[in-house]
Design a protein around this motif. Structure first.
Motif, PDB file in Angstrom:
ATOM      1  N   UNK A 142       0.887  -1.330  -0.006  1.00  0.00           N
ATOM      2  CA  UNK A 142       0.122  -0.060  -0.069  1.00  0.00           C
ATOM      3  C   UNK A 142       0.794   1.414  -0.184  1.00  0.00           C
ATOM      4  N   UNK A 143       2.201   1.205  -0.070  1.00  0.00           N
ATOM      5  CA  UNK A 143       3.240   2.199  -0.240  1.00  0.00           C
ATOM      6  C   UNK A 143       3.838   2.212  -1.692  1.00  0.00           C
ATOM      7  N   UNK A 144       4.688   3.193  -1.695  1.00  0.00           N
ATOM      8  CA  UNK A 144       5.407   3.474  -3.050  1.00  0.00           C
ATOM      9  C   UNK A 144       6.884   3.132  -2.804  1.00  0.00           C
ATOM     10  N   UNK A 145       7.116   2.237  -1.337  1.00  0.00           N
ATOM     11  CA  UNK A 145       8.243   1.824  -1.079  1.00  0.00           C
ATOM     12  C   UNK A 145       8.572   0.479  -1.238  1.00  0.00           C
ATOM     13  N   UNK A 146       9.776  -0.054  -1.548  1.00  0.00           N
ATOM     14  CA  UNK A 146      10.133  -1.362  -1.637  1.00  0.00           C
ATOM     15  C   UNK A 146      10.650  -1.897  -0.352  1.00  0.00           C
ATOM     16  N   UNK A 147      10.747  -3.439  -0.445  1.00  0.00           N
ATOM     17  CA  UNK A 147      11.523  -4.121   0.737  1.00  0.00           C
ATOM     18  C   UNK A 147      12.913  -3.540   0.895  1.00  0.00           C
ATOM     19  N   UNK A 148      13.562  -3.364   0.115  1.00  0.00           N
ATOM     20  CA  UNK A 148      14.897  -2.940   0.318  1.00  0.00           C
ATOM     21  C   UNK A 148      14.999  -1.620   0.827  1.00  0.00           C
ATOM     22  N   UNK A 149      14.274  -0.396   0.307  1.00  0.00           N
ATOM     23  CA  UNK A 149      14.168   0.853   1.190  1.00  0.00           C
ATOM     24  C   UNK A 149      13.864   0.647   2.295  1.00  0.00           C
ATOM     25  N   UNK A 150      12.774  -0.133   2.552  1.00  0.00           N
ATOM     26  CA  UNK A 150      12.094   0.016   4.052  1.00  0.00           C
ATOM     27  C   UNK A 150      13.302  -0.734   5.084  1.00  0.00           C
ATOM     28  N   UNK A 151      14.033  -1.879   4.474  1.00  0.00           N
ATOM     29  CA  UNK A 151      15.190  -2.305   5.233  1.00  0.00           C
ATOM     30  C   UNK A 151      16.360  -1.216   5.489  1.00  0.00           C
ATOM     31  N   UNK A 152      16.651  -0.729   4.496  1.00  0.00           N
ATOM     32  CA  UNK A 152      17.741   0.293   4.578  1.00  0.00           C
ATOM     33  C   UNK A 152      17.383   1.287   5.573  1.00  0.00           C
ATOM     34  N   UNK A 153      16.096   1.954   5.230  1.00  0.00           N
ATOM     35  CA  UNK A 153      15.778   2.997   6.176  1.00  0.00           C
ATOM     36  C   UNK A 153      15.822   2.672   7.505  1.00  0.00           C
ATOM     37  N   UNK A 154      15.016   1.493   7.965  1.00  0.00           N
ATOM     38  CA  UNK A 154      14.937   1.131   9.518  1.00  0.00           C
ATOM     39  C   UNK A 154      16.466   0.862  10.077  1.00  0.00           C
ATOM     40  N   UNK A 155      17.300   0.141   9.264  1.00  0.00           N
ATOM     41  CA  UNK A 155      18.707  -0.107   9.991  1.00  0.00           C
ATOM     42  C   UNK A 155      19.579   1.050   9.901  1.00  0.00           C
ATOM     43  N   UNK A 156      19.345   1.890   9.080  1.00  0.00           N
ATOM     44  CA  UNK A 156      20.214   2.930   8.985  1.00  0.00           C
ATOM     45  C   UNK A 156      20.037   4.113  10.220  1.00  0.00           C
ATOM     46  N   UNK A 157      18.686   3.982  10.501  1.00  0.00           N
ATOM     47  CA  UNK A 157      18.196   4.645  11.735  1.00  0.00           C
ATOM     48  C   UNK A 157      18.542   4.435  12.972  1.00  0.00           C
ATOM     49  N   UNK A 158      18.198   2.695  13.003  1.00  0.00           N
ATOM     50  CA  UNK A 158      18.115   2.155  14.187  1.00  0.00           C
ATOM     51  C   UNK A 158      19.490   1.229  14.764  1.00  0.00           C
ATOM     52  N   UNK A 159      20.170   0.931  13.593  1.00  0.00           N
ATOM     53  CA  UNK A 159      21.062  -0.160  13.771  1.00  0.00           C
ATOM     54  C   UNK A 159      22.434   0.192  13.630  1.00  0.00           C
TER      55      UNK A 159
END
Length: 210
Positions: free
Chosen positions: A75-92
């Motif tokens: 339901x978004x215009x993002x893909x799995x890799x975008x989402x994984x990069x975004x989360x891990x870049x911010x939190x890990x």
């Protein structure tokens, strides 16, 4: 050359000067291109390094995150890799430029609304790595049928071995067989669950390092 689609008030498509416009997933995008002689700021250098670190971390686990983040981007215009990069870049991430590196205990390789693994732990045996987790028998029958998603991340050479549909949650354990060489390598271990109908996943949980 840029082309105005749909007349003077349409969206520009193509290049004009140092601007390039295009359509991505139904959205109109315009960005600048070209080389800048301005030295990057410390914040920008840190951001470059974070991107490099997280992309290198995710490269060997793409099939895992393609399933693990599939439902998070529906339901978004993002893909799995975008989402994984975004989360891990911010939190890990940990450390500061020029020594930024992964905090493996905070890495996320799956994101969903199923219940995550409870108290996961790993044990090295002569034949491989055993995963164990606590099982709550009071949960509904459907939860019992969830399948384990297991991942071993070898930090020395940035390689991974994984299982996308392993033991059922109710079994409270699973196993990844490894050759003797791999058993001597440093690794980080993760577990998540995927629904038996493949319509949901849980957040991944770090099960420890070996």
């Amino acid at each position: 050359m840029g082309i105005l689609k749909n007349g003077a008030f349409g969206h520009l498509n193509g290049r004009v000067g140092n601007l390039v416009s295009y359509t991505s997933k139904g959205k109109n995008v315009t960005r600048t291109i070209g080389h800048s002689d301005k030295a990057p700021s410390p914040a920008k250098l840190a951001n470059y390094q974070k991107m490099a670190v997280v992309n290198a971390f995710l490269k060997p686990v793409l099939p895992f995150i393609n399933l693990g983040f599939f439902f998070a981007v529906q339901g978004t215009d993002r893909n799995q890799h975008n989402e994984a990069v975004s989360y891990n870049k911010k939190h890990a991430m940990q450390g500061s430029y020029p020594d930024i590196h992964m905090d493996y205990s905070k890495a996320m390789l799956s994101m969903g609304t199923l219940a995550p693994a409870i108290q996961p732990k790993v044990t090295k045996t002569e034949a491989g790595i055993r995963f164990n987790w606590d099982f709550d028998e009071s949960t509904d029958w459907g939860t019992w049928q969830d399948r384990a998603m297991l991942l071993l991340y070898f930090t020395d050479e940035m390689e991974a071995k994984y299982v996308l549909s392993g033991a059922r949650r109710r079994e409270a354990q699973d196993f990844i067989a490894l050759p003797s060489r791999d058993l001597q390598r440093p690794m980080q271990c993760y577990v998540a669950f995927v629904a038996s109908d493949l319509k949901n996943v849980s957040d991944s949980v770090w099960a420890g390092g070996i």
